[in-house]
Design a protein around this motif. Structure first.
Motif, mmCIF file in Angstrom:
data_model
loop_
_atom_site.group_PDB
_atom_site.id
_atom_site.type_symbol
_atom_site.label_atom_id
_atom_site.label_comp_id
_atom_site.label_asym_id
_atom_site.label_seq_id
_atom_site.Cartn_x
_atom_site.Cartn_y
_atom_site.Cartn_z
ATOM 1 N N GLU A 188 -69.101 -88.092 55.994
ATOM 2 C CA GLU A 188 -69.349 -86.918 55.729
ATOM 3 C C GLU A 188 -67.919 -86.119 55.988
ATOM 4 N N ALA A 189 -67.358 -86.502 56.987
ATOM 5 C CA ALA A 189 -65.923 -85.687 57.305
ATOM 6 C C ALA A 189 -65.035 -86.138 56.304
ATOM 7 N N LEU A 190 -65.085 -87.419 55.904
ATOM 8 C CA LEU A 190 -64.081 -87.844 54.626
ATOM 9 C C LEU A 190 -64.188 -86.930 53.650
ATOM 10 N N GLU A 191 -65.391 -86.832 53.253
ATOM 11 C CA GLU A 191 -65.724 -86.376 52.037
ATOM 12 C C GLU A 191 -65.406 -84.714 52.048
ATOM 13 N N GLU A 192 -65.620 -84.191 53.271
ATOM 14 C CA GLU A 192 -65.221 -82.697 53.264
ATOM 15 C C GLU A 192 -63.663 -82.547 53.453
ATOM 16 N N HIS A 193 -62.983 -83.450 53.809
ATOM 17 C CA HIS A 193 -61.632 -83.479 54.086
ATOM 18 C C HIS A 193 -60.859 -83.662 52.389
ATOM 19 N N GLU A 194 -61.717 -84.428 51.635
ATOM 20 C CA GLU A 194 -61.180 -84.743 50.495
ATOM 21 C C GLU A 194 -61.428 -83.179 49.516
ATOM 22 N N ARG A 195 -62.467 -82.635 49.805
ATOM 23 C CA ARG A 195 -62.761 -81.336 49.151
ATOM 24 C C ARG A 195 -61.360 -80.315 49.523
ATOM 25 N N ALA A 210 -62.774 -71.556 51.867
ATOM 26 C CA ALA A 210 -64.463 -72.278 51.702
ATOM 27 C C ALA A 210 -64.503 -73.506 52.312
ATOM 28 N N ALA A 211 -63.690 -74.436 51.773
ATOM 29 C CA ALA A 211 -63.877 -75.779 52.419
ATOM 30 C C ALA A 211 -63.655 -75.869 53.821
ATOM 31 N N MET A 212 -62.854 -75.321 54.277
ATOM 32 C CA MET A 212 -62.642 -75.434 55.825
ATOM 33 C C MET A 212 -63.869 -74.834 56.301
#
Length: 228
Positions: A188-195, A210-212
């Motif tokens: 999930e962290a990887l997916e959030e980093h990609e966003r 917003a993404a951060m």
């Protein structure tokens, strides 16, 4: 477990830095994987015997780990593993991050160049596709380091060195990964980093903010279960 050391190109003497780095890495992994429990005393002679090295590289490694926030040193007592975060410390750290990092992401977006974006994309890719860990212990240390590097790159681009250093001084990436580590946390962290990276590519500062904010909030939600 013996620590390997490298020789010079001409086959000469062992390089002390290689031994020291190897000892540091092994103790780091033991701390991250909780093989050395939070608060436990760390005996230099015992580690030296276990790792089949002299006490000197063990002392050097422990000094480095003290600077990294994973080890404490007390007068007349010696070294011990840093205590685990309390629930209050955990919440305070995440409140601090939510106050600082989303705005840092917004500022980084404004100051992003092709060169810094490429560097950030490499940092994100390294978390997912870099050198594969050889065991579960090295998996702890590798992901924590890569995560810290990714976030530090964003703050470096944002350009406020006082804020960047304040975040670094908390060593929060190391401490939170001692709380809990499993595939859901990392994926999930990887997916959030990609966003986050996608927002930087689009030069959308509001989306980066917003993404951060979302990433840190979700990270807190994933890890708070460690205090249940």
């Amino acid at each position: 477990m013996a620590v390997s050391a490298e020789r010079t190109k001409d086959g000469g003497h062992l390089r002390p830095s290689s031994i020291s780095d190897g000892v540091h890495e092994r103790i780091y992994e033991k701390l991250m994987a909780l093989e050395i429990s939070p608060g436990a005393r760390i005996l230099i002679d015992g580690l030296a015997r276990e790792l089949n090295v002299s006490q000197t590289p063990v002392r050097e490694a422990l000094n480095r780990l003290e600077r990294e926030g994973l080890v404490r040193k007390a007068h007349l007592v010696g070294y011990s593993a840093a205590p685990q975060l309390t629930h209050k410390q955990f919440e305070d750290l995440y409140d601090f991050r939510l106050m600082i990092e989303p705005e840092g992401a917004r500022r980084a977006c404004h100051d992003m160049t092709a060169e810094t974006l490429a560097r950030l994309q490499l940092a994100a890719a390294d978390m997912e596709k870099g050198e594969q860990p050889v065991d579960s212990n090295s998996r702890y240390s590798r992901f924590a380091r890569a995560d810290a590097h990714f976030h530090d790159e964003i703050m470096k681009i944002a350009g406020n060195e006082v804020v960047r250093q304040a975040l670094a001084d908390q060593h929060f990436h190391l401490h939170i990964f001692r709380l809990m580590f499993h595939s859901r946390v990392t994926q999930e962290a990887l997916e959030e980093h990609e966003r986050l990276v996608a927002a930087f590519r689009a030069s959308d500062a509001d989306a980066a903010y917003a993404a951060m904010h979302n990433h840190i909030s979700r990270s807190r939600d994933r890890l708070v279960a460690a205090f249940a």
